[in-house]
Design an enzyme around this catalytic site. Structure first.
Site, PDB file in Angstrom:
ATOM      1  N   HIS A  18      47.143  28.752  47.788  1.00 55.59           N
ATOM      2  CA  HIS A  18      46.058  29.425  48.473  1.00 55.59           C
ATOM      3  C   HIS A  18      46.443  29.560  49.762  1.00 55.59           C
ATOM      4  CE1 HIS A  18      42.126  30.659  50.018  1.00 55.59           C
ATOM      5  NE2 HIS A  18      42.236  31.390  48.834  1.00 55.59           N
ATOM      6  N   HIS A  56      35.042  39.914  49.345  1.00 58.46           N
ATOM      7  CA  HIS A  56      34.602  39.169  48.216  1.00 58.46           C
ATOM      8  C   HIS A  56      33.329  38.840  48.026  1.00 58.46           C
ATOM      9  CE1 HIS A  56      34.588  35.629  51.142  1.00 58.46           C
ATOM     10  NE2 HIS A  56      33.323  35.382  50.695  1.00 58.46           N
TER      11      HIS A  56
END
Length: 222
Positions: A164, A188
């Site tokens: 990530h 998001h």
């Protein structure tokens, strides 16, 4: 899914309208750009720790006979859903090529990893999705839709996992290339829900479909 407004947060890189922002106006926030801000943006986090009764290291995918069955899966309380999206429809040809060749492969690598390593990541299911129009044409948009056992598991993956962090690193390479002025839009949504707030139903599906491998957590047969 039935999502209470105090159990969801959303964040956009600009004033692009997507997801729940179609129904609620975007507002600027100072609650961003630090680890833990995702949790802080969920109003209910002020009085709820969102802990799960289950631990990710105990997750074991189950293979069972689901053929010709209709199965309704309820995930345990405080499971977490994230939809993290990318929109390159307004990018120049050069910027579009940079995103698709540099950034997207790293995103897909991360999505594959969380799906294939549930006991490490706490991810129960994940899909990389391309958005299309009603006519079936590409919208130059994509998103990862993933279900985590808990918000803490999503936080652990986001904060510290090398894959990530590499997504961030690669994205900043793109920003640096264009002097931090790009047309790529990112956003998001994250929700934390109780068992009864989401229903997942599978009809005559193979046992590895979606959340079926974890149907032993909460399941009802119909």
């Amino acid at each position: 899914m039935f999502i209470p407004t105090n159990h969801i947060e959303t964040l956009h890189s600009g004033e692009n309208i997507n997801g729940v922002s179609n129904f609620s106006p975007l507002q600027y926030t100072k609650v961003h750009d630090y680890w833990g801000s995702m949790r802080d943006r969920i109003p209910a986090s002020k009085h709820h720790n969102f802990n799960s009764l289950y631990k990710k290291d105990n997750l074991k995918p189950m293979v069972s006979n689901t053929k010709e069955n209709r199965i309704r899966v309820y995930l345990p309380d405080n499971f977490c859903i994230i939809r993290t999206a990318q929109n390159w429809s307004e990018c120049s040809d050069e910027e579009r090529d940079t995103y698709l060749s540099l950034v997207e492969p790293v995103l897909k690598q991360g999505e594959d990893y969380i799906r294939n390593n549930p006991t490490e990541t706490g991810c129960l299911s994940s899909k990389f999705v391309y958005e299309i129009s009603l006519a079936g044409d590409s919208q130059d948009k994509s998103c990862v839709i993933a279900y985590f056992l808990s918000l803490s598991d999503l936080e652990d993956w986001s904060r510290a996992h090398p894959l990530h962090l590499n997504i961030y690193k690669t994205f900043f390479k793109m920003l640096e290339k264009y002097n931090f002025k790009t047309e790529l839009a990112l956003w998001h949504e994250v929700s934390v829900l109780k068992k009864e707030q989401a229903i997942f139903e599978y009809i005559n599906c193979h046992s590895k479909t979606g959340l079926l491998p974890y149907s032993e957590l909460q399941v009802t047969n119909y």
